[in-house]
Motif scaffolding. Structure first.
Motif, PDB file in Angstrom:
ATOM      1  N   TYR A 129     -13.299  14.200   5.106  1.00  0.00           N
ATOM      2  CA  TYR A 129     -12.936  15.132   4.039  1.00  0.00           C
ATOM      3  C   TYR A 129     -11.504  14.917   3.549  1.00  0.00           C
ATOM      4  O   TYR A 129     -11.086  15.517   2.563  1.00  0.00           O
ATOM      5  CB  TYR A 129     -13.109  16.588   4.499  1.00  0.00           C
ATOM      6  N   LEU A 130     -10.749  14.041   4.222  1.00  0.00           N
ATOM      7  CA  LEU A 130      -9.362  13.784   3.830  1.00  0.00           C
ATOM      8  C   LEU A 130      -9.084  12.288   3.904  1.00  0.00           C
ATOM      9  O   LEU A 130      -9.289  11.658   4.943  1.00  0.00           O
ATOM     10  CB  LEU A 130      -8.394  14.537   4.746  1.00  0.00           C
ATOM     11  N   TYR A 131      -8.613  11.727   2.784  1.00  0.00           N
ATOM     12  CA  TYR A 131      -8.259  10.313   2.728  1.00  0.00           C
ATOM     13  C   TYR A 131      -6.816  10.175   2.242  1.00  0.00           C
ATOM     14  O   TYR A 131      -6.366  10.929   1.373  1.00  0.00           O
ATOM     15  CB  TYR A 131      -9.212   9.555   1.798  1.00  0.00           C
ATOM     16  N   HIS A 132      -6.128   9.187   2.808  1.00  0.00           N
ATOM     17  CA  HIS A 132      -4.713   8.966   2.495  1.00  0.00           C
ATOM     18  C   HIS A 132      -4.525   7.487   2.192  1.00  0.00           C
ATOM     19  O   HIS A 132      -4.986   6.617   2.938  1.00  0.00           O
ATOM     20  CB  HIS A 132      -3.856   9.376   3.700  1.00  0.00           C
ATOM     21  N   GLY A 133      -3.870   7.197   1.074  1.00  0.00           N
ATOM     22  CA  GLY A 133      -3.619   5.814   0.709  1.00  0.00           C
ATOM     23  C   GLY A 133      -2.166   5.581   0.350  1.00  0.00           C
ATOM     24  O   GLY A 133      -1.528   6.416  -0.284  1.00  0.00           O
ATOM     25  N   LYS A 134      -1.614   4.434   0.798  1.00  0.00           N
ATOM     26  CA  LYS A 134      -0.253   4.047   0.432  1.00  0.00           C
ATOM     27  C   LYS A 134      -0.165   2.533   0.386  1.00  0.00           C
ATOM     28  O   LYS A 134      -1.059   1.824   0.868  1.00  0.00           O
ATOM     29  CB  LYS A 134       0.773   4.624   1.403  1.00  0.00           C
ATOM     30  N   THR A 135       0.905   2.025  -0.185  1.00  0.00           N
ATOM     31  CA  THR A 135       1.055   0.590  -0.404  1.00  0.00           C
ATOM     32  C   THR A 135       1.866  -0.042   0.716  1.00  0.00           C
ATOM     33  O   THR A 135       3.004   0.366   0.985  1.00  0.00           O
ATOM     34  CB  THR A 135       1.743   0.319  -1.747  1.00  0.00           C
ATOM     35  N   ILE A 136       1.265  -1.033   1.365  1.00  0.00           N
ATOM     36  CA  ILE A 136       1.945  -1.802   2.418  1.00  0.00           C
ATOM     37  C   ILE A 136       1.797  -3.280   2.082  1.00  0.00           C
ATOM     38  O   ILE A 136       0.695  -3.748   1.786  1.00  0.00           O
ATOM     39  CB  ILE A 136       1.338  -1.512   3.807  1.00  0.00           C
ATOM     40  N   PHE A 137       2.903  -4.033   2.117  1.00  0.00           N
ATOM     41  CA  PHE A 137       2.873  -5.469   1.866  1.00  0.00           C
ATOM     42  C   PHE A 137       2.773  -6.183   3.214  1.00  0.00           C
ATOM     43  O   PHE A 137       3.681  -6.098   4.037  1.00  0.00           O
ATOM     44  CB  PHE A 137       4.125  -5.909   1.117  1.00  0.00           C
ATOM     45  N   THR A 142       1.361 -14.318   8.526  1.00  0.00           N
ATOM     46  CA  THR A 142       2.043 -13.817   9.727  1.00  0.00           C
ATOM     47  C   THR A 142       1.592 -12.417  10.118  1.00  0.00           C
ATOM     48  O   THR A 142       1.753 -12.012  11.270  1.00  0.00           O
ATOM     49  CB  THR A 142       3.566 -13.790   9.497  1.00  0.00           C
ATOM     50  N   GLY A 143       1.090 -11.655   9.149  1.00  0.00           N
ATOM     51  CA  GLY A 143       0.649 -10.301   9.457  1.00  0.00           C
ATOM     52  C   GLY A 143       1.777  -9.284   9.553  1.00  0.00           C
ATOM     53  O   GLY A 143       1.521  -8.109   9.831  1.00  0.00           O
ATOM     54  N   ASP A 144       3.028  -9.716   9.314  1.00  0.00           N
ATOM     55  CA  ASP A 144       4.132  -8.762   9.398  1.00  0.00           C
ATOM     56  C   ASP A 144       4.243  -7.957   8.113  1.00  0.00           C
ATOM     57  O   ASP A 144       3.675  -8.310   7.084  1.00  0.00           O
ATOM     58  CB  ASP A 144       5.451  -9.500   9.673  1.00  0.00           C
ATOM     59  N   HIS A 145       4.966  -6.849   8.177  1.00  0.00           N
ATOM     60  CA  HIS A 145       5.152  -5.981   7.014  1.00  0.00           C
ATOM     61  C   HIS A 145       6.499  -6.268   6.363  1.00  0.00           C
ATOM     62  O   HIS A 145       7.536  -6.319   7.040  1.00  0.00           O
ATOM     63  CB  HIS A 145       5.066  -4.513   7.430  1.00  0.00           C
ATOM     64  N   LEU A 146       6.479  -6.396   5.056  1.00  0.00           N
ATOM     65  CA  LEU A 146       7.670  -6.768   4.299  1.00  0.00           C
ATOM     66  C   LEU A 146       8.672  -5.618   4.247  1.00  0.00           C
ATOM     67  O   LEU A 146       8.304  -4.453   4.071  1.00  0.00           O
ATOM     68  CB  LEU A 146       7.272  -7.164   2.874  1.00  0.00           C
ATOM     69  N   GLU A 147       9.973  -5.947   4.386  1.00  0.00           N
ATOM     70  CA  GLU A 147      11.072  -5.023   4.148  1.00  0.00           C
ATOM     71  C   GLU A 147      11.997  -5.664   3.129  1.00  0.00           C
ATOM     72  O   GLU A 147      12.166  -6.876   3.101  1.00  0.00           O
ATOM     73  CB  GLU A 147      11.837  -4.721   5.438  1.00  0.00           C
ATOM     74  N   VAL A 160      11.147  -0.203   3.217  1.00  0.00           N
ATOM     75  CA  VAL A 160       9.759  -0.672   3.205  1.00  0.00           C
ATOM     76  C   VAL A 160       9.101  -0.185   1.906  1.00  0.00           C
ATOM     77  O   VAL A 160       9.422   0.892   1.407  1.00  0.00           O
ATOM     78  CB  VAL A 160       8.976  -0.164   4.432  1.00  0.00           C
ATOM     79  N   PRO A 161       8.192  -0.977   1.351  1.00  0.00           N
ATOM     80  CA  PRO A 161       7.585  -0.610   0.061  1.00  0.00           C
ATOM     81  C   PRO A 161       6.922   0.762   0.060  1.00  0.00           C
ATOM     82  O   PRO A 161       6.936   1.454  -0.961  1.00  0.00           O
ATOM     83  CB  PRO A 161       6.553  -1.727  -0.161  1.00  0.00           C
TER      84      PRO A 161
END
Length: 343
Positions: A129-137, A142-147, A160-161
């Motif tokens: 009943y609850l969905y949350h979306g955000k942008t992650i690069f 490598t699978g790492d997250h961009l900063e 972070v984006p």
């Protein structure tokens, strides 16, 4: 529920009451529970919502607010189905961003936007009943997250984006069927059932118990609110009736075609088409007669019987008002034979 504990629906409250600064605490509570951090609304911004015309009764209700950090929060309540709602969410966020940055401003003036969507219709497939979306690069290899580097107060910091890009919350009210034990569940219980616990400590609902009581409305607002509730009931009844009529029509047409093709063409095709079209009668007769009579009496006798049954089905279809051309196509009989049956 006792009359003194009857609470006003949230969609009405958003449109008529929660825009008052004295009532900001109710909305602040909902956003605080969703975001997991204390939110303070400084002001409401210009919005295209709050339409008063009768044609807009079931359109979204908009609130566009700015919090104490300068971020923009959009709250939309949608009562009836809309096919392109995701595109609408994206457009609303994009519009909010561009409306609040002026020509000549640097990009550091772009503010983060939270889009909170409270939906009372079936958006699509999904069990929550609850969905949350955000942008992650995420790094492809490598699978790492961009900063990224960002300048704040003459100091270079890492950002972070997801701290910059919009975030989206979709609350599917009709999918909530839980016993309310957590703050978000208590909010969903109010959004769906207009219930608030007497001993609630959930942010926003404490204030809602005081400010959103039905019995505290003046006569004018109460009459308007009652009319709004009647409109919702009528609208829901119209939608339910349309679904029932569409289902009945589909079953009737599927049954007629399924019986003709299932009985005429045998077990395999009858079973496949009967199952696909949900036709219990066509499948049962196709299987029973195709298997029992086809195997027992032989392929030659079955062909003779099938032809006779095709003519019988053709007569029934003609009697039901179906055109001779369509009957011929369904039963695979020559048109002149079908025309003779209709004489």
């Amino acid at each position: 529920m006792q009359a003194e504990n009857k609470y006003i629906r949230f969609d009405w409250a958003v449109k008529r009451m929660l825009r008052d600064k004295a009532n900001f605490a109710v909305l602040e509570g909902l956003i605080t529970v969703l975001l997991g951090e204390k939110i303070v609304i400084d002001e409401l911004l210009e919005s295209e919502g709050n339409q008063e015309s009768s044609d807009a009764k079931f359109n979204r209700v908009d609130i566009k607010a700015k919090n104490s950090k300068g971020e923009i929060i959009i709250v939309e309540v949608q009562l009836t189905r809309q096919l392109y709602y995701l595109q609408r969410m994206l457009y609303g966020v994009s519009k909010a961003i561009t409306e609040h940055i002026h020509i000549g401003n640097k990009y550091d003036q772009v503010k983060k936007v939270y889009s909170i969507n409270i939906l009372y219709f079936d958006l699509g497939k999904g069990s929550d009943y609850l969905y949350h979306g955000k942008t992650i690069f995420t790094g492809v290899h490598t699978g790492d997250h961009l900063e990224v580097n960002t300048k704040e107060a003459n100091e270079i910091k890492m950002t972070v984006p997801e701290d910059v890009f919009p975030e989206y919350y979709i609350i599917r009210v009709n999918e909530f069927n839980e016993v309310a034990t957590t703050p978000i569940e208590e909010w969903l219980d109010y959004l769906k059932n207009n219930r608030i616990k007497d001993d609630t400590s959930t942010p926003g609902l404490q204030e809602a118990r005081e400010k959103l009581l039905y019995m505290t409305m003046n006569d004018t607002d109460r009459r308007a609110y009652d009319a709004h509730m009647d409109d919702i009931m009528v609208q829901n009844d119209v939608l339910d009736t349309a679904k029932m009529e569409g289902r009945a029509e589909g079953i009737a047409e599927g049954r007629a075609e399924g019986r003709a093709e299932g009985r005429a063409e045998g077990i395999a095709q009858g079973r496949a088409e009967g199952r696909a079209e949900g036709i219990a009668e066509g499948r049962a007769e196709g299987i029973a007669e195709g298997r029992a009579e086809g195997i027992a009496e032989g392929r030659a006798e079955e062909r003779t019987k099938a032809e006779a049954e095709k003519l019988d089905i053709a007569k029934q279809l003609i009697a039901s008002g179906m055109s001779a051309e369509k009957v011929a196509a369904i039963t695979k009989q020559p048109l002149d034979v079908i025309l003779n049956l209709s004489v």
